[in-house]
Design a protein around this motif. Structure first.
Motif, PDB file in Angstrom:
ATOM      1  N   SER A  67       0.827  -1.203   0.000  1.00  0.00           N
ATOM      2  CA  SER A  67       0.000   0.000   0.000  1.00  0.00           C
ATOM      3  C   SER A  67       0.864   1.257   0.000  1.00  0.00           C
ATOM      4  O   SER A  67       1.709   1.439   0.875  1.00  0.00           O
ATOM      5  N   SER A  68       0.666   2.101  -1.000  1.00  0.00           N
ATOM      6  CA  SER A  68       1.361   3.390  -1.126  1.00  0.00           C
ATOM      7  C   SER A  68       2.880   3.249  -1.147  1.00  0.00           C
ATOM      8  O   SER A  68       3.600   4.224  -0.922  1.00  0.00           O
ATOM      9  N   LEU A  70       4.760   1.814   0.997  1.00  0.00           N
ATOM     10  CA  LEU A  70       5.321   2.097   2.317  1.00  0.00           C
ATOM     11  C   LEU A  70       6.029   0.904   2.956  1.00  0.00           C
ATOM     12  O   LEU A  70       6.654   1.053   4.000  1.00  0.00           O
ATOM     13  N   SER A 117       7.042   7.724   4.516  1.00  0.00           N
ATOM     14  CA  SER A 117       6.428   8.700   3.615  1.00  0.00           C
ATOM     15  C   SER A 117       7.463   9.732   3.189  1.00  0.00           C
ATOM     16  O   SER A 117       7.560  10.106   2.011  1.00  0.00           O
ATOM     17  N   VAL A 133       1.733  14.025  -5.912  1.00  0.00           N
ATOM     18  CA  VAL A 133       2.438  12.989  -5.151  1.00  0.00           C
ATOM     19  C   VAL A 133       3.007  13.572  -3.855  1.00  0.00           C
ATOM     20  O   VAL A 133       2.917  12.959  -2.783  1.00  0.00           O
ATOM     21  N   TYR A 136       0.220  13.994  -1.463  1.00  0.00           N
ATOM     22  CA  TYR A 136      -0.277  12.693  -0.998  1.00  0.00           C
ATOM     23  C   TYR A 136       0.578  12.162   0.149  1.00  0.00           C
ATOM     24  O   TYR A 136       0.059  11.777   1.207  1.00  0.00           O
ATOM     25  N   TYR A 137       1.897  12.171  -0.032  1.00  0.00           N
ATOM     26  CA  TYR A 137       2.778  11.615   0.997  1.00  0.00           C
ATOM     27  C   TYR A 137       2.910  12.529   2.208  1.00  0.00           C
ATOM     28  O   TYR A 137       3.263  12.073   3.294  1.00  0.00           O
ATOM     29  N   ILE A 140      -0.344  11.423   4.195  1.00  0.00           N
ATOM     30  CA  ILE A 140      -0.466  10.031   4.648  1.00  0.00           C
ATOM     31  C   ILE A 140      -0.278   9.868   6.154  1.00  0.00           C
ATOM     32  O   ILE A 140      -1.061   9.178   6.806  1.00  0.00           O
ATOM     33  N   TYR A 144      -3.223   8.062   8.545  1.00  0.00           N
ATOM     34  CA  TYR A 144      -3.034   6.770   9.203  1.00  0.00           C
ATOM     35  C   TYR A 144      -2.834   6.900  10.715  1.00  0.00           C
ATOM     36  O   TYR A 144      -2.548   5.912  11.376  1.00  0.00           O
ATOM     37  N   TRP A 182      -4.142  -3.023   7.889  1.00  0.00           N
ATOM     38  CA  TRP A 182      -3.489  -2.470   6.694  1.00  0.00           C
ATOM     39  C   TRP A 182      -2.058  -2.996   6.583  1.00  0.00           C
ATOM     40  O   TRP A 182      -1.630  -3.446   5.512  1.00  0.00           O
ATOM     41  N   SER A 186      -0.265  -6.041   3.596  1.00  0.00           N
ATOM     42  CA  SER A 186       0.932  -5.894   2.763  1.00  0.00           C
ATOM     43  C   SER A 186       2.007  -6.898   3.158  1.00  0.00           C
ATOM     44  O   SER A 186       2.691  -7.478   2.305  1.00  0.00           O
TER      45      SER A 186
END
Length: 258
Positions: A67-68, A70, A117, A133, A136-137, A140, A144, A182, A186
């Protein structure tokens, strides 16, 4: 733009895009046999796994989707005899643990979201990081973070529920339990890569969920935000290492077209 990037670009609708062609001529039948012959092996021979093979399998595990990007996983190869003996006991002294040439503890981490991130932005593989991008990071870690006693999670869940009345929105992870799920998803994908890599190299595995997590945590000195997803025993399959034929239920129970 670097020479390497230029060689990996293509023009689509007048815009320069990264291009990574799909490899051709992959042997599907060889992959099928790898998947089909993967079994939960409960007994291994004394044959060691070459270090180069072990490293290659771990490297392939680290290429699993996540996911992402990470990568919320860690793999502990337990080599110290005293620690390995304790790990065997923590795995209920089951035969797959006692006879394995290697024991690998697969751990999921929920405490490195912010760190990784930032790392994604620092190590972005293209010369420029798109604004979207970057944003987004940057967001994050907040998305979370459940907050004390899931206080942030409650607020975020309510806000997204309202937004979800008019548009599709992400529905989590919000709570600590959802963030753990989550990370586990992964990590489980990486575990699958690992066991298939061993099988492709001619070795076998047993993915063990029967273990005392408290003892494993203490043995490895894991922080509170890390938890064991499974322990994988790996080695050469003994002649009587598979105890019974594989059982799979009818396809219709699992595959649906809607």
């Amino acid at each position: 733009m670097s020479a390497a990037s230029k060689n990996a670009t293509v023009t689509v609708d007048g815009k320069t895009r990264y291009h990574e062609p799909a490899p051709a001529h992959i042997d599907v039948e060889a992959f099928r046999q790898t998947v089909i012959s993967r079994r939960s092996v409960r007994k291994f021979t004394a044959t060691p796994i070459p270090q180069a093979v072990l490293d290659d399998c771990l490297d392939m595990a680290l290429l699993a989707p996540c996911s992402s990007g990470l990568q919320p996983w860690e793999f502990y190869v337990v080599r110290t005899p005293a620690k390995k003996a304790k790990l065997v006991k923590a795995c209920m002294s089951q035969l797959a643990a006692k006879t394995a040439a290697e024991l690998i503890v697969c751990v999921a981490r929920t405490d490195r979201v912010e760190e990784f991130s930032r790392k994604m932005l620092r190590e972005w593989p293209m010369p420029d990081v798109p604004k979207l991008v970057q944003r987004y990071y940057q967001l994050i870690p907040y998305n979370y973070a459940p907050g004390p006693l899931n206080s942030f999670a409650v607020v975020k869940k309510a806000a997204f529920a309202v937004g979800g009345l008019v548009a599709a929105v992400p529905r989590g992870p919000y709570t600590s339990a959802e963030v753990r799920l989550w990370a586990a998803k992964s990590t489980a994908l990486a575990c699958e890569n690992l066991v298939l890599a061993f099988r492709a190299h001619g070795f076998d595995t047993c993915m063990m969920e029967g273990f005392d997590e408290v003892r494993v945590r203490k043995l490895l000195g894991l922080p509170d935000e890390a938890f064991t997803v499974m322990v994988i025993g790996a080695g050469e399959r003994a002649d009587d290492g598979v105890f019974w034929p594989q059982i799979r239920f009818e396809r219709e129970l699992f595959v649906h077209e809607v």
